[in-house]
Every structure is written in C-alpha cells, then in structure tokens.
Scaffold this active site. Structure first.
Site, PDB file in Angstrom:
ATOM      1  N   LYS A 142       9.825   0.223  10.572  1.00  0.00           N
ATOM      2  CA  LYS A 142       8.696   1.129  10.783  1.00  0.00           C
ATOM      3  C   LYS A 142       8.136   1.024  12.205  1.00  0.00           C
ATOM      4  CE  LYS A 142       9.052   2.222   6.430  1.00  0.00           C
ATOM      5  NZ  LYS A 142      10.037   1.251   5.908  1.00  0.00           N
ATOM      6  N   TYR A 187      11.852   1.301  -8.423  1.00  0.00           N
ATOM      7  CA  TYR A 187      11.422   0.816  -7.114  1.00  0.00           C
ATOM      8  C   TYR A 187      10.816  -0.579  -7.233  1.00  0.00           C
ATOM      9  CZ  TYR A 187       8.827   0.516  -2.739  1.00  0.00           C
ATOM     10  OH  TYR A 187       8.323   0.104  -1.537  1.00  0.00           O
ATOM     11  N   TYR A 194      14.002  -3.300  -0.219  1.00  0.00           N
ATOM     12  CA  TYR A 194      14.819  -2.358   0.556  1.00  0.00           C
ATOM     13  C   TYR A 194      16.176  -2.953   0.936  1.00  0.00           C
ATOM     14  CZ  TYR A 194      10.645   0.508   0.923  1.00  0.00           C
ATOM     15  OH  TYR A 194       9.557   1.289   0.631  1.00  0.00           O
TER      16      TYR A 194
END
Length: 336
Positions: free
Chosen positions: A49, A263, A289
């Site tokens: 990010k 998730y 992730y």
C-alpha cells in the site's frame, strides 16, 4: 507512459530487492522462484500500500487535507500504512474498520490493531460486514467538515486508478531489475484483493509490451467477480497512465482455489506456505494476503500448472505484523 506527470510523495529510498528463493525452489522440485520484496517498502513495517499512498497522499496534500480517512478489515495493513503516511506528513488519520468476520474486532488485539494505537490514530469507527463503506467514510468526512477540517477519503487498499499507478511504476521497476539481473521472468504471481496491486501490475506490463502473464491468487472473492473488478480497475489505471493498447479481458487471471472459507480465515495451505517461506528462505509472509497467495504459488508448482522450466516472480505485498495476531494458529505446536 510518463508517470512523472503525476504528483508523488516518496516513502522508499530506492527500489525493493528481487531475490532468488533457491531453497524453496529445490524443495518444491519445480519452477525457479524469485521474490519481489515489497514488504521492505517504506513507512511502518512496509507493504504494497506504500506505493499507492505515494500518489494518493500527494493528491491529499494538493487538496489541502488535514486528515486522511480510509477503510479496511480489523487487521488492515492498508490502514496501518495510511496512518503511518499521515504521521510522516503531519496529518491526522481516522480509520473505519469492517468486521468481515463477525465479532473479530478487538481493540486490545496484537498485530496491526496494536500498531493503530501506537501510531496515534485519531479515531476508529467499527462497522459490520456489508455496510456501505463509502458512506461510512463520507460520514467521517462530514464530521470533520463540521469542525472546520478537511478530510481526504482513500478507498480500501488505496485501490482506485490514482493509487494503482503505484504498481504501474512497480512493473517498470521489475522490468528494469530483470534486465539488470539478466533474468527473464516467465510469470508474475501476486495476491489479488482490493485489486489495485494486481491491476497496476497488469497495466504496467502491457504498457511496456513486456508480454509477461500475471497470475492473481484471490484472498476474498469468487473468480468471476474478482476478475471483473481487476479488469475494470486495470482499464481505468491504464487510461489514466496513457497505456496503449487497452487491457484485454483475458490478461486478467484471478484464481480462487486458495481462498478457503473466507477472507482472513486460515487454511492448512496458508499455514504450510507461511511456515515454508520462513523455514526455507527466512521470509515472513502474512496470514491474510501473501500466505494465501504463496499457497497458490506452491499449489501451482506442485500440480505442474506452473512448469518446471519456468522462472517465476512472486510479489511479496507485506503484512507481517498481522502474523502476531495469528500466533496460536501458525505456531509449530498448533500446526503439528
């Protein structure tokens, strides 16, 4: 493409390393594996990010914002890095945290939740899964406006066309490193979540006519939905960056075989992948992730879907602080 036309803050003093993974490659007995260490990007504890925030925060500053507002899951790496960017720039930050797993928010939890407090988040709003995320952030912005302040809304994962420019730039960085190393990559594998990293890489590869296929490994959504999301964003960032030709639909591959129950919910394949990367290469993945993306990489090598003659680059998108919130699941005793 001319990315210099876009305002950008710089949070990393140089490129991130591309390293061989000889021990893991030998253990799997298949493709030759390399890793792009975007876990070593700048800002607190690094992660993908950061590249997106370089463009988004530059825009926030240009607009005179005094507060960054963003949204993520309760252990969000993106929220950690947005908060870190705010600290770096002397801004305030407010977070909206979505409980994608019911009851999962614990303000006293380890991992990123601990870092939110340590970095000095101004306020945290907790919402339930399925809440309108944009509306929740707009409510925070309205509250700031009533105080005479100016908030800047950053979408989840920093994944809009402007943020995804960070991974168009990363694709160009990879190609330059590949040339300098004398290593031609046959495939790139990356986690596919909020879509900005995956979309930006694809747009950058196509914009440079590199012809390297990109395989996304989903961490949340079913394949058809995720491929639609990534394609839409890849087209948007390609248009913003001036990429020619357009991004074809068949350039987007988002495999959903390793999502598991949902998730952030652990899987045996994720646990194995995290432990293999740590014990073979000394690399810490995250359970949400990169752990699931690495599980996909390992599964594709073992099945032969990635050929033994291929040279593959795995993009490590960071997130290791979340490991400490999953210690009971990832420890040797728990996985034995």
């Amino acid at each position: 493409m001319n990315l210099a036309q876009f305002a950008r803050r710089r949070y990393t003093p140089g490129v991130t390393a591309i390293e061989p993974m000889p021990h893991l490659s030998r253990s799997l007995g298949g493709a030759t594996l390399y890793i792009k260490r975007d876990d070593q990007l700048g800002l607190t504890a690094g992660g993908n990010k950061t590249r997106k925030l370089e463009f988004l925060v530059a825009d926030a500053l240009a607009q005179g914002a005094d507060t960054l507002i963003t949204v993520g899951a309760v252990q969000s790496n993106h929220c950690r890095l947005t908060l870190a960017a705010a600290v770096r720039e002397g801004l305030k930050c407010r977070l909206v945290l979505e409980q994608r797993v019911p009851g999962s928010y614990d303000p006293a939890a380890s991992g990123n939740n601990f870092l939110f407090d340590l970095l000095g988040v101004e306020a945290v709003t907790v919402i339930e899964a399925g809440t309108d995320l944009q509306a929740a952030m707009e409510a925070v912005a309205a509250d700031l406006a009533a105080q005479g302040r100016k908030g800047y809304i950053i979408p989840g994962g920093g994944s809009n066309a402007l943020g995804a420019l960070g991974y168009v730039a990363c694709a160009e960085e990879i190609l330059q490193q590949s040339f300098e190393m004398g290593v031609a990559f046959d495939r790139i594998v990356v986690a596919s979540g909020s879509a900005g990293t995956h979309a930006g890489i694809v747009a950058g590869i196509i914009g440079n006519s590199a012809g390297i296929p990109v395989t996304g490994v989903n961490v949340r959504r079913p394949r058809p939905e995720q491929e639609g999301n990534v394609h839409k964003l890849a087209c948007a960032v390609a248009d913003l960056a001036g990429v020619v030709p357009e991004v074809p639909r068949d350039a987007i591959v988002c495999l959903d075989d390793w999502v598991g129950p949902g998730y952030s919910i652990p899987t045996p394949e994720m646990v194995e992948a995290v432990r293999l990367f740590a014990s073979h290469e000394g690399v810490l993945l995250d359970p949400v992730y990169t752990g699931k993306a690495a599980a996909g990489l390992i599964g594709l090598v073992r099945s032969g879907a990635i050929g033994a003659d291929e040279t593959v680059l795995f993009i490590h998108t960071g997130g290791a602080p979340a490991l400490y919130a999953y210690q009971g699941i990832l420890s040797g005793a728990a996985s034995a």
